[in-house]
Design a protein around this motif. Structure first.
Motif, PDB file in Angstrom:
ATOM      1  N   HIS A 246      -2.352  54.282  40.828  1.00 58.03           N
ATOM      2  CA  HIS A 246      -3.683  54.551  40.280  1.00 58.03           C
ATOM      3  C   HIS A 246      -4.131  53.413  39.383  1.00 58.03           C
ATOM      4  CE1 HIS A 246      -4.034  58.574  41.834  1.00 58.03           C
ATOM      5  NE2 HIS A 246      -2.758  58.734  41.534  1.00 58.03           N
TER       6      HIS A 246
ATOM      7  N   ASN B 108       6.523  52.251  33.766  1.00 60.99           N
ATOM      8  CA  ASN B 108       5.706  52.223  34.985  1.00 60.99           C
ATOM      9  C   ASN B 108       6.058  51.073  35.911  1.00 60.99           C
ATOM     10  OD1 ASN B 108       4.202  54.472  34.251  1.00 60.99           O
ATOM     11  ND2 ASN B 108       2.698  53.243  33.147  1.00 60.99           N
TER      12      ASN B 108
ATOM     13  N   ARG C  22       2.214  53.332  38.821  1.00 64.11           N
ATOM     14  CA  ARG C  22       2.749  54.683  39.040  1.00 64.11           C
ATOM     15  C   ARG C  22       4.048  54.779  38.257  1.00 64.11           C
ATOM     16  NH1 ARG C  22       4.824  54.279  45.306  1.00 64.11           N
ATOM     17  NH2 ARG C  22       6.683  53.078  44.824  1.00 64.11           N
TER      18      ARG C  22
ATOM     19  N   GLN D  86       8.936  57.100  41.203  1.00 65.16           N
ATOM     20  CA  GLN D  86       8.114  58.007  42.010  1.00 65.16           C
ATOM     21  C   GLN D  86       7.651  57.299  43.273  1.00 65.16           C
ATOM     22  OE1 GLN D  86       6.509  60.874  38.471  1.00 65.16           O
ATOM     23  NE2 GLN D  86       5.144  60.404  40.147  1.00 65.16           N
ATOM     24  N   SER D  87       7.192  58.092  44.228  1.00 67.43           N
ATOM     25  CA  SER D  87       6.844  57.476  45.509  1.00 67.43           C
ATOM     26  C   SER D  87       5.391  57.729  45.899  1.00 67.43           C
ATOM     27  CB  SER D  87       7.767  58.000  46.602  1.00 67.43           C
ATOM     28  OG  SER D  87       7.673  59.408  46.646  1.00 67.43           O
ATOM     29  N   GLY D  88       4.628  58.321  45.003  1.00 65.68           N
ATOM     30  CA  GLY D  88       3.237  58.637  45.334  1.00 65.68           C
ATOM     31  C   GLY D  88       2.318  57.435  45.259  1.00 65.68           C
ATOM     32  N   ALA D  89       1.035  57.726  45.152  1.00 65.16           N
ATOM     33  CA  ALA D  89       0.019  56.679  45.154  1.00 65.16           C
ATOM     34  C   ALA D  89      -0.012  55.952  43.805  1.00 65.16           C
ATOM     35  CB  ALA D  89      -1.344  57.291  45.433  1.00 65.16           C
TER      36      ALA D  89
END
Ligand code: 4AZ
Length: 242
Positions: free
Chosen positions: A30, A54, A21, A25-28
């Motif tokens: 991938h 990343n 990611r 950022q704090s999302g999922a």
């Protein structure tokens, strides 16, 4: 994987899903690539899978991408080391190997050995052309961009002489890579499988012989997959792990 079949848990215990990611950022996370567990705290993958912007983590032990499984081990990557001579041209990718250092979870271990998680050996021999080996990954198939289920396929090692033929890849190939697949087409690694293993077995021991690197399209006649030649990088790998 083109022309592959579904694997069962534990069939490729060194197979790693490399997830990313964007930093900060704090999302999922991938799927970015595949990789191979070569010791409790180190994963071998392709250099072209790694971007400084990343954050990475790896998932070990599972076969499904879309949900957590009981046998999964998810471990953050604390350091990425790309080969210093990694280079990409319009025609080929050279020295396409990188190491991921995993976070210690249960000192001194990072990944813990289970029925579903195990290391693969670095090669101490080269295998002859025509040898049947196995590729695996969650990459593109004939019908979809990613496979939710880990797939594998049998491929044959192809001699440099045949792969350097003008109708195949010509002289862009060097000793940092080799070809494997089926020259008639149909069975191949593909986008998303990059960084993952090509494993050859000898006397019951599995060797990480290739790292999925590049190729022209997937599964096409006379355009086999090209793999980073792990044997050519064993001293680099060992020195970087120390
Ligand atoms: C890729 O784009 C890629 N058919 C990986 C493997 C192959 C082709 C492309 C081999 O990551």
């Amino acid at each position: 994987i083109f022309g592959g079949s579904k694997t069962f848990p534990g069939a490729h215990p060194w197979q790693v899903a490399v997830l990313y990611r964007p930093k900060g950022q704090s999302g999922a996370f991938h799927l970015k690539c595949g990789g191979s567990l070569i010791s409790s705290c180190w994963v071998l993958t392709a250099a072209h899978c790694i971007e400084a912007e990343n954050e990475y983590q790896v998932v070990l032990g599972g076969v499904r991408l879309d949900k957590q499984e009981e046998m999964d081990q998810t471990i953050p990557v604390i350091q990425t080391i790309m080969h210093e001579s990694y280079r990409e041209t319009h025609e080929a990718v050279y020295n396409d190997v990188a190491l991921l250092k995993l976070k210690v979870t249960d000192s001194p271990y990072c990944a813990k050995e289970t029925r579903f998680v195990r290391t693969v050996c670095l090669p101490d021999q080269s295998f002859p052309a025509g040898k049947e080996c196995v590729i695996s990954g969650w990459g593109a198939t004939e019908t979809q961009a990613y496979s939710n289920h880990l797939l594998n396929a049998r491929v044959l090692l192809i001699s440099d002489k045949r792969c350097k033929a003008p109708q195949v890849y010509g002289s862009v190939l060097d000793n940092s890579m080799f070809c494997a697949g089926i020259l008639q087409g149909g069975v191949d690694s593909c986008q998303g499988d990059s960084g993952g293993p090509l494993v050859c077995e000898s006397d019951g021991t599995h060797y990480i012989t290739g790292v999925v690197s590049w190729g022209i399209n997937c599964g096409e006649k006379n355009k086999p997959g090209v793999y980073a030649n792990v044997q050519a990088f064993t001293s680099w790998i060992k020195s970087r792990m120390n």
